[in-house]
Structure formats: C-alpha cells, structure tokens
Design a protein around this motif. Sequence first.
Motif, PDB file in Angstrom:
ATOM      1  N   ASP A  27      42.503  32.444  -6.716  1.00  0.00           N
ATOM      2  CA  ASP A  27      43.465  31.440  -6.272  1.00  0.00           C
ATOM      3  C   ASP A  27      42.671  30.235  -5.766  1.00  0.00           C
ATOM      4  O   ASP A  27      41.573  30.408  -5.222  1.00  0.00           O
ATOM      5  N   PRO A  28      43.169  29.013  -5.925  1.00  0.00           N
ATOM      6  CA  PRO A  28      42.438  27.836  -5.427  1.00  0.00           C
ATOM      7  C   PRO A  28      42.078  27.917  -3.942  1.00  0.00           C
ATOM      8  O   PRO A  28      41.061  27.381  -3.520  1.00  0.00           O
ATOM      9  N   SER A  29      42.884  28.615  -3.143  1.00  0.00           N
ATOM     10  CA  SER A  29      42.592  28.729  -1.714  1.00  0.00           C
ATOM     11  C   SER A  29      41.294  29.494  -1.456  1.00  0.00           C
ATOM     12  O   SER A  29      40.607  29.240  -0.476  1.00  0.00           O
ATOM     13  N   ALA A  30      40.943  30.430  -2.339  1.00  0.00           N
ATOM     14  CA  ALA A  30      39.716  31.217  -2.155  1.00  0.00           C
ATOM     15  C   ALA A  30      38.472  30.376  -2.396  1.00  0.00           C
ATOM     16  O   ALA A  30      37.394  30.710  -1.907  1.00  0.00           O
ATOM     17  N   LEU A  31      38.619  29.293  -3.132  1.00  0.00           N
ATOM     18  CA  LEU A  31      37.470  28.448  -3.440  1.00  0.00           C
ATOM     19  C   LEU A  31      37.119  27.497  -2.299  1.00  0.00           C
ATOM     20  O   LEU A  31      36.034  26.924  -2.281  1.00  0.00           O
ATOM     21  N   THR A  32      38.033  27.308  -1.350  1.00  0.00           N
ATOM     22  CA  THR A  32      37.824  26.331  -0.282  1.00  0.00           C
ATOM     23  C   THR A  32      37.655  26.959   1.097  1.00  0.00           C
ATOM     24  O   THR A  32      37.609  26.243   2.077  1.00  0.00           O
TER      25      THR A  32
ATOM     26  N   VAL B 162      38.093  35.791   2.426  1.00  0.00           N
ATOM     27  CA  VAL B 162      38.645  36.090   1.106  1.00  0.00           C
ATOM     28  C   VAL B 162      39.059  37.553   1.048  1.00  0.00           C
ATOM     29  O   VAL B 162      38.359  38.434   1.531  1.00  0.00           O
ATOM     30  N   GLY B 163      40.230  37.801   0.465  1.00  0.00           N
ATOM     31  CA  GLY B 163      40.725  39.167   0.294  1.00  0.00           C
ATOM     32  C   GLY B 163      41.647  39.211  -0.905  1.00  0.00           C
ATOM     33  O   GLY B 163      41.921  38.186  -1.534  1.00  0.00           O
ATOM     34  N   PRO B 164      42.164  40.383  -1.248  1.00  0.00           N
ATOM     35  CA  PRO B 164      43.035  40.513  -2.417  1.00  0.00           C
ATOM     36  C   PRO B 164      44.487  40.143  -2.119  1.00  0.00           C
ATOM     37  O   PRO B 164      44.994  40.387  -1.028  1.00  0.00           O
ATOM     38  N   CYS B 165      45.153  39.564  -3.117  1.00  0.00           N
ATOM     39  CA  CYS B 165      46.588  39.308  -3.038  1.00  0.00           C
ATOM     40  C   CYS B 165      47.291  40.662  -2.915  1.00  0.00           C
ATOM     41  O   CYS B 165      46.886  41.641  -3.548  1.00  0.00           O
ATOM     42  N   ALA B 166      48.326  40.736  -2.124  1.00  0.00           N
ATOM     43  CA  ALA B 166      49.034  41.996  -1.915  1.00  0.00           C
ATOM     44  C   ALA B 166      49.740  42.486  -3.173  1.00  0.00           C
ATOM     45  O   ALA B 166      50.012  43.677  -3.296  1.00  0.00           O
ATOM     46  N   THR B 167      50.006  41.607  -4.117  1.00  0.00           N
ATOM     47  CA  THR B 167      50.720  41.998  -5.326  1.00  0.00           C
ATOM     48  C   THR B 167      49.797  42.183  -6.520  1.00  0.00           C
ATOM     49  O   THR B 167      49.787  43.243  -7.141  1.00  0.00           O
ATOM     50  N   CYS B 168      49.008  41.163  -6.852  1.00  0.00           N
ATOM     51  CA  CYS B 168      48.229  41.202  -8.097  1.00  0.00           C
ATOM     52  C   CYS B 168      46.736  41.455  -7.885  1.00  0.00           C
ATOM     53  O   CYS B 168      46.005  41.585  -8.851  1.00  0.00           O
ATOM     54  N   GLN B 169      46.276  41.497  -6.650  1.00  0.00           N
ATOM     55  CA  GLN B 169      44.876  41.747  -6.292  1.00  0.00           C
ATOM     56  C   GLN B 169      43.932  40.594  -6.636  1.00  0.00           C
ATOM     57  O   GLN B 169      42.723  40.750  -6.614  1.00  0.00           O
ATOM     58  N   ARG B 170      44.471  39.400  -6.970  1.00  0.00           N
ATOM     59  CA  ARG B 170      43.648  38.213  -7.210  1.00  0.00           C
ATOM     60  C   ARG B 170      42.977  37.813  -5.902  1.00  0.00           C
ATOM     61  O   ARG B 170      43.544  37.983  -4.829  1.00  0.00           O
TER      62      ARG B 170
END
Length: 66
Positions: free
Chosen positions: A12-17, A23-31
Amino acid sequence: MTTPVPPVSEPDPSALTCPGDQVGPCATCQRKIQKYGRGGGPLCEWCFRSALEQWGPKVRHTSTRP
C-alpha cells in the motif's frame, strides 16, 4: 473510473512513507501497510474502499488501544 487494484505483492502507498517498524499486514488481504503508529490502520486502501462500499460512509477505524 477507478484504478485497478495492484497485486497483493505490491505494498500500500502508506507503507512506502512510514518507518519500517510501523509496517504490518492488512487485516483482509495481508498486503503490507502502515498498520501501527499515528496514521496507521488495519486495512489497506483497496480493502478500506471495499468496506466503504459495503458499510457506507460512516465506516471508520476506531482504535481500541489505551
């Protein structure tokens, strides 16, 4: 017109900034997303968009941390 959802292997763009320790996994898709710290949340941009469509504009993340 909406942009197509990139593969889950792309963060996700938020993980890059944000710092790497937030940083952690999305609760739904693990991105990879900014899950911790100020501005973090449990869902990536695309899963949150899906939740908005399902639940309406009042859906939001409420922190349960003290």
